[in-house]
Design a protein around this motif. Structure first.
Motif, PDB file in Angstrom:
ATOM      1  N   SER A   1       3.177   7.456  -8.469  1.00 46.94           N
ATOM      2  CA  SER A   1       2.051   8.360  -8.214  1.00 46.94           C
ATOM      3  C   SER A   1       2.542   9.791  -8.127  1.00 46.94           C
ATOM      4  CB  SER A   1       1.345   8.001  -6.899  1.00 46.94           C
ATOM      5  OG  SER A   1       0.737   6.739  -6.963  1.00 46.94           O
ATOM      6  N   THR A  58       0.842  -1.192   0.000  1.00 50.65           N
ATOM      7  CA  THR A  58       0.000   0.000   0.000  1.00 50.65           C
ATOM      8  C   THR A  58       0.878   1.244   0.000  1.00 50.65           C
ATOM      9  OG1 THR A  58      -0.067   0.176   2.410  1.00 50.65           O
ATOM     10  CG2 THR A  58      -1.697  -1.273   1.371  1.00 50.65           C
ATOM     11  N   TYR A 100       0.917   8.587  -2.114  1.00 52.28           N
ATOM     12  CA  TYR A 100      -0.423   8.014  -2.232  1.00 52.28           C
ATOM     13  C   TYR A 100      -0.933   8.251  -3.657  1.00 52.28           C
ATOM     14  CZ  TYR A 100      -5.373   7.257  -1.273  1.00 52.28           C
ATOM     15  OH  TYR A 100      -6.655   6.796  -1.300  1.00 52.28           O
ATOM     16  N   PRO A 101      -1.637   7.325  -4.314  1.00 53.28           N
ATOM     17  CA  PRO A 101      -2.186   6.092  -3.729  1.00 53.28           C
ATOM     18  C   PRO A 101      -1.361   4.827  -3.990  1.00 53.28           C
ATOM     19  CG  PRO A 101      -3.268   6.526  -5.803  1.00 53.28           C
ATOM     20  CD  PRO A 101      -2.271   7.640  -5.614  1.00 53.28           C
TER      21      PRO A 101
END
Length: 355
Positions: free
Chosen positions: A237, A91, A158-159
């Motif tokens: 990102s 993540t 993020y993401p």
């Protein structure tokens, strides 16, 4: 077995990280329950779990309850050993927070510890950017004898995350006490303003905005601008951020950071970081609010008495002090109220020569 209520204080993932890191130092089994009980999504999230797995590898320990969403875990640690550990965060969870927990017991190893992160975020909200760790945290820890290096290969935002970071930490027989109470005059203010997968003018605007604020406060700043050509940008990102730090004549370093997000003007990002740094410098204290909570376990493990003045006693800092007292039995004296500047004194552990 040490038993820790994970809902105390802020009730966040930091309680799991710090409790297990300190238990690894003492080599005592630890149980943490009510993990993130106050959160909308209680229990372990992926970055917490990967951090626990890495800590178990470092100390050849046994981890139970290591599942996403688990609200209780136990760790039975063994001796920390020099080795190479790979941490994969799928993540955009913070690399810095996972690294912080590993940095505490790693010097106990008999040889160098190498940690390689793949995935995760180098720059994210509510977590120390890698630039902050490199330019504020590690230089301060080196005053205590700590020997560690962190290399940022690729930023993660993020993401998608996708950060790549490598760290090397050397064995240390003892951690020296620390006294940071009088910062002295500001010698220099520096910073790094970056943007990835975005036009370079964004990082330039962040830097210019920060410089204007700092100049009005009487500080000339040198801020490196980090940008990438579209055809050469390896990041996954888009993202932006700025980290600032001020070094004083007494070799004290205070830092500040701000992160960009969609709809947030670049000028606001730079202004936010600069105003926060100026605010902390004006307190006359020697340690910024974020470094304060990071230093607590090291003050407890150091040989002798340590003393620091903090620009702000955050709830995170006060929670860390309570955890350290509970696990290590260290004596702390705090002068000041939450949300205000304060003074922290710690009497290091008598057997800290192992650390």
């Amino acid at each position: 077995m040490i038993k820790i209520d994970g809902s105390i204080g802020e009730g966040g993932g930091s309680i799991v990280r710090l409790s297990t890191a300190l238990a690894t130092v003492t080599q005592e089994p630890v149980e943490v329950y009510n993990i993130r009980a106050k959160r909308d999504n209680p229990g372990l999230r992926p970055q917490h779990l990967e951090g626990l797995k890495a800590l178990a590898k470092l100390c050849n320990g046994k981890l139970e309850g290591g599942e996403i969403g688990s609200t209780k875990i136990t760790l039975n640690p063994n001796q920390v050993q020099g080795k190479k550990i790979g941490v994969r965060i799928k993540t955009a969870g913070s690399i810095g927070l996972v690294l912080q927990s590993l940095m505490i017991p790693a010097p106990l190893a008999d040889s160098e510890v190498k940690i390689e992160f793949e995935g995760g975020a180098t720059d994210t909200f509510f977590a120390p950017p890698i630039d902050y760790l490199n330019n504020v945290t590690l230089p301060t820890l080196r005053k205590m004898g700590y020997q560690g290096e962190v290399e940022q290969i690729r930023r993660g935002h993020y993401p998608k995350g996708g950060g790549i970071v490598r760290s090397q930490i050397q064995p240390l027989k003892k951690l020296k006490s620390l006294k940071l109470t009088e910062p002295g005059k500001i010698k220099s203010v520096q910073g790094i303003s970056h943007c990835v997968k975005l036009p370079g003018r964004i990082a330039e605007k962040q830097a210019s905005s920060a410089k204007r604020i700092l100049s009005k406060a009487g500080y000339d700043a040198e801020i490196e601008v980090e940008t990438y050509k579209k055809s050469e940008d390896p990041h996954l990102s888009p993202g932006t951020g700025i980290v600032l730090w001020a070094e004083t004549e007494n070799e004290v370093i205070l830092g500040s950071s701000a992160l960009g997000k969609k709809g947030k003007p670049a000028e606001k990002v730079g202004r936010e970081a600069a105003e926060n740094l100026v605010k902390q410098l004006e307190t006359g204290c020697a340690v910024d609010q974020h470094l304060t909570d990071q230093l607590i376990p090291y003050l407890a493990l150091a040989e002798g008495e340590s003393e620091i003045t903090s620009a702000e006693l955050t709830s995170h800092t006060l929670t860390n002090i309570e955890l350290v007292k509970q696990i290590l039995g260290t004596e702390f004296e705090v002068d000041g109220e939450k949300g205000e500047p304060g003074r922290i004194q710690a009497k290091g552990r008598s057997d800290s020569a192992k650390t």
